[in-house]
Design an enzyme around this catalytic site. Structure first.
Site, PDB file in Angstrom:
ATOM      1  CG  HIS A   1       1.550  -5.539   7.458  1.00 32.04           C
ATOM      2  ND1 HIS A   1       2.207  -4.543   8.134  1.00 32.04           N
ATOM      3  CD2 HIS A   1       0.397  -4.998   6.999  1.00 32.04           C
ATOM      4  CE1 HIS A   1       1.468  -3.442   8.124  1.00 32.04           C
ATOM      5  NE2 HIS A   1       0.365  -3.684   7.437  1.00 32.04           N
TER       6      HIS A   1
ATOM      7  CG  ASP B   1      -5.179  -5.073   1.345  1.00 29.33           C
ATOM      8  OD1 ASP B   1      -4.038  -4.706   1.641  1.00 29.33           O
ATOM      9  OD2 ASP B   1      -6.144  -4.291   1.198  1.00 29.33           O
TER      10      ASP B   1
HETATM   11  C1  SDX Z   1      -1.364  -2.864   3.210  1.00 33.39           C
HETATM   12  O1  SDX Z   1       2.090  -0.555   5.891  1.00 33.39           O
HETATM   13  C2  SDX Z   1       0.812  -0.680   6.132  1.00 33.39           C
HETATM   14  O2  SDX Z   1       0.321  -0.510   7.233  1.00 33.39           O
HETATM   15  C3  SDX Z   1      -0.012  -1.093   4.908  1.00 33.39           C
HETATM   16  C4  SDX Z   1      -1.464  -1.436   5.245  1.00 33.39           C
HETATM   17  C5  SDX Z   1      -2.187  -0.215   5.710  1.00 33.39           C
HETATM   18  O3  SDX Z   1      -3.141  -0.364   6.477  1.00 33.39           O
HETATM   19  O4  SDX Z   1      -1.843   0.874   5.188  1.00 33.39           O
HETATM   20  O5  SDX Z   1      -1.519  -2.424   6.284  1.00 33.39           O
HETATM   21  C6  SDX Z   1      -2.208  -1.960   4.037  1.00 33.39           C
HETATM   22  O6  SDX Z   1      -0.755  -2.397   2.285  1.00 33.39           O
HETATM   23  C7  SDX Z   1      -1.238  -4.323   3.587  1.00 33.39           C
HETATM   24  C8  SDX Z   1      -0.215  -5.096   2.694  1.00 33.39           C
HETATM   25  C9  SDX Z   1      -0.922  -5.456   1.390  1.00 33.39           C
HETATM   26  N1  SDX Z   1       0.022  -6.031   0.416  1.00 33.39           N
HETATM   27  C10 SDX Z   1      -0.098  -7.330   0.033  1.00 33.39           C
HETATM   28  O7  SDX Z   1      -0.882  -8.135   0.523  1.00 33.39           O
HETATM   29  C11 SDX Z   1       0.828  -7.725  -1.108  1.00 33.39           C
HETATM   30  C12 SDX Z   1       1.488  -9.070  -0.775  1.00 33.39           C
HETATM   31  N2  SDX Z   1       2.360  -8.792   0.357  1.00 33.39           N
HETATM   32  C13 SDX Z   1       3.776  -8.661   0.041  1.00 33.39           C
HETATM   33  O8  SDX Z   1       4.044  -8.003  -1.182  1.00 33.39           O
HETATM   34  C14 SDX Z   1       4.588  -8.192   1.241  1.00 33.39           C
HETATM   35  O9  SDX Z   1       4.217  -8.976   2.294  1.00 33.39           O
HETATM   36  C15 SDX Z   1       4.543  -6.746   1.678  1.00 33.39           C
HETATM   37  C16 SDX Z   1       4.813  -5.800   0.564  1.00 33.39           C
HETATM   38  C17 SDX Z   1       3.232  -6.399   2.321  1.00 33.39           C
HETATM   39  C18 SDX Z   1       5.646  -6.617   2.717  1.00 33.39           C
HETATM   40  O10 SDX Z   1       6.843  -6.798   2.015  1.00 33.39           O
HETATM   41  P1  SDX Z   1       8.187  -7.090   2.808  1.00 33.39           P
HETATM   42  O11 SDX Z   1       8.320  -6.162   3.970  1.00 33.39           O
HETATM   43  O12 SDX Z   1       9.299  -7.195   1.820  1.00 33.39           O
HETATM   44  O13 SDX Z   1       7.904  -8.532   3.386  1.00 33.39           O
HETATM   45  P2  SDX Z   1       8.882  -9.235   4.364  1.00 33.39           P
HETATM   46  O14 SDX Z   1      10.190  -8.512   4.491  1.00 33.39           O
HETATM   47  O15 SDX Z   1       8.105  -9.508   5.613  1.00 33.39           O
HETATM   48  O16 SDX Z   1       9.182 -10.614   3.599  1.00 33.39           O
HETATM   49  C19 SDX Z   1       9.770 -11.637   4.330  1.00 33.39           C
HETATM   50  C20 SDX Z   1       9.874 -12.813   3.398  1.00 33.39           C
HETATM   51  C21 SDX Z   1      10.569 -12.487   2.106  1.00 33.39           C
HETATM   52  O17 SDX Z   1      11.151 -13.735   1.709  1.00 33.39           O
HETATM   53  P3  SDX Z   1      12.752 -13.973   2.077  1.00 33.39           P
HETATM   54  O18 SDX Z   1      13.502 -12.973   1.252  1.00 33.39           O
HETATM   55  O19 SDX Z   1      12.891 -13.784   3.579  1.00 33.39           O
HETATM   56  O20 SDX Z   1      13.003 -15.414   1.628  1.00 33.39           O
HETATM   57  O21 SDX Z   1       8.551 -13.248   3.008  1.00 33.39           O
HETATM   58  C22 SDX Z   1       8.414 -13.144   1.614  1.00 33.39           C
HETATM   59  C23 SDX Z   1       9.468 -12.177   1.145  1.00 33.39           C
HETATM   60  O22 SDX Z   1       9.831 -12.481  -0.188  1.00 33.39           O
HETATM   61  N3  SDX Z   1       7.044 -12.624   1.375  1.00 33.39           N
HETATM   62  C24 SDX Z   1       6.109 -13.272   0.702  1.00 33.39           C
HETATM   63  C25 SDX Z   1       4.967 -12.467   0.786  1.00 33.39           C
HETATM   64  N4  SDX Z   1       5.237 -11.366   1.507  1.00 33.39           N
HETATM   65  C26 SDX Z   1       6.543 -11.468   1.874  1.00 33.39           C
HETATM   66  N5  SDX Z   1       6.126 -14.441   0.026  1.00 33.39           N
HETATM   67  C27 SDX Z   1       4.966 -14.809  -0.584  1.00 33.39           C
HETATM   68  N6  SDX Z   1       3.820 -14.081  -0.525  1.00 33.39           N
HETATM   69  C28 SDX Z   1       3.777 -12.912   0.131  1.00 33.39           C
HETATM   70  N7  SDX Z   1       2.669 -12.179   0.166  1.00 33.39           N
END
Ligand code: SDX
Length: 345
Positions: free
Chosen positions: A226, A284
């Site tokens: 998130h 989700d």
């Molecule tokens: C919603 O904003 C809101 O409030 C949204 C929401 C709402 O109510 O409106 O809560 C609803 O959209 C929830 C999110 C749904 N999306 C997903 O489930 C898609 C999968 N999630 C990822 O794409 C990701 O977690 C995001 C897009 C949600 C957040 O992206 P960020 O901010 O880039 O994640 P981060 O900075 O916390 O990542 C930290 C690390 C990174 O790796 P490093 O570069 O540090 O090595 O974690 C990794 C990311 O690559 N990472 C994941 C991951 N999410 C982050 N690795 C594997 N699987 C994942 N899902």
């Protein structure tokens, strides 16, 4: 409906206010008949979010009488119309995609019961509302109602800040929510679970998680992580509980995808890759399993999210426009390019 009233007005309704709100919303659930012809223009294979974006944007063309955004009463009636009509529009999109006749709303049903009947009822017989399903869907609506400045809400604010009409601003929010990184994650999460199931199920979970941890694979654990929650999304806990309730009420306790989701969560909560990155289930992760059990087709999951989030979007839009300090939005940009270049002869 109490949560919608609270988000719109800042206070929970008393009994009289609740009854008046229910009545007003109920009396706005029908859409103008020409919108059905607009819907007919779409192919039956169109993605529901494409149709929903189109239909809500088209409301600008059907509801001219409430678009003076400087008029609080116009803003209020637009909010009521959007909250009231989203269930009708989402159900219309579904009926169009399955080639069934549209079911008109009924004023003697609850907000959520009315939606269930418009979705799954047919003119051929009476539709019996399952109380457990109605309560689960109501909970899904509550959990998705608002969430501060997520991408789609910020889109609605920025779009609305130009003074455009509310239906155009909400259509922009729907378009943004569609993305798999945001509201489209519930659809993407279910596809992820179905793919794992098709490729061997629980026996393949370890291999899949290795892929997720290998960044070069481009595979993400959908429904995890998130932008702001670096802890267990509290909504996911309640969604998991709702999963259990609905699956047992429908005799689907052994749903393989639910077992798969639980195993993915168990591994992720123990694995350093996820723990170090504070990756937890988000809203989700389980919502798709509940919706699938209810019979909602996967491509419509984000449409359900949009239906629920409409009250949050339109309340934040109204809050912005009601602020005397409000100005058109203008995100900052740091230019780091050339100072000057000559056109190549
Ligand atoms: C919603 O904003 C809101 O409030 C949204 C929401 C709402 O109510 O409106 O809560 C609803 O959209 C929830 C999110 C749904 N999306 C997903 O489930 C898609 C999968 N999630 C990822 O794409 C990701 O977690 C995001 C897009 C949600 C957040 O992206 P960020 O901010 O880039 O994640 P981060 O900075 O916390 O990542 C930290 C690390 C990174 O790796 P490093 O570069 O540090 O090595 O974690 C990794 C990311 O690559 N990472 C994941 C991951 N999410 C982050 N690795 C594997 N699987 C994942 N899902």
């Amino acid at each position: 409906m109490e949560v919608s009233y609270l988000i719109l007005n800042g206070e929970l309704p008393d009994a009289e206010q609740k009854a008046a709100f229910d009545r007003e919303v109920t009396n706005h659930t029908m859409v103008k008949e020409p919108m059905l012809r607009f819907l007919d223009g779409f192919g039956t294979d169109a993605h529901p979010m494409a149709m929903l974006t189109g239909l809500v944007g088209a409301m600008s063309a059907f509801y001219h009488d409430s678009t003076d955004i400087t008029n609080p009463e116009h803003r209020r009636i637009s909010a009521i119309r959007l909250i009231a009509k989203m269930p009708t529009l989402v159900a219309m999109v579904y009926k169009h995609s399955v080639g069934q006749p549209v079911m008109y709303p009924r004023n003697d049903l609850s907000y959520t019961g009315n939606f269930l009947r418009m979705m799954f009822g047919t003119p051929a017989e009476d539709y019996q509302i399952n109380d457990v399903v109605e309560r689960a869907l109501d909970r899904i609506f509550i959990l998705h109602a608002d969430h501060e400045q997520n991408a789609s809400t910020s889109t609605v604010r920025l779009c609305g800040s130009s003074g455009t009409n509310p239906y155009a601003a909400i259509a922009a929010g729907i378009a943004c929510l569609w993305g798999p990184a945001h509201g489209g994650a519930n659809e993407a999460c279910l596809h992820m679970l179905e793919n794992i199931q098709a490729n061997g199920g629980l026996a393949k979970v370890g291999e899949f998680m290795e892929q997720v941890k290998d960044k070069s694979s481009g595979v993400r654990l959908m429904g995890f992580g998130h932008r702001v929650y670096k802890n267990y999304d509290p909504r996911a806990k309640l969604m998991q509980e709702t999963c259990r309730e609905v699956l047992s009420a429908l005799g689907l306790e052994n749903d393989p995808l639910f077992k798969l989701a639980m195993e993915l969560e168990r591994i992720a909560l123990e694995d350093d890759y996820f723990v170090e990155r504070k990756l937890y289930p988000n809203v989700d992760f389980y919502s798709g399993i509940v919706q699938r059990a209810i019979g909602i087709p996967t491509p419509l999951f984000t449409g359900i999210f949009a239906l629920a989030r409409t009250v949050g979007w339109i309340s934040q839009w109204d809050e912005m426009l009601g602020d005397p300090e409000f100005k058109i939005g203008r995100p900052r940009q740091l230019y780091t390019g050339y100072a000057e270049r000559d056109v190549k002869k």
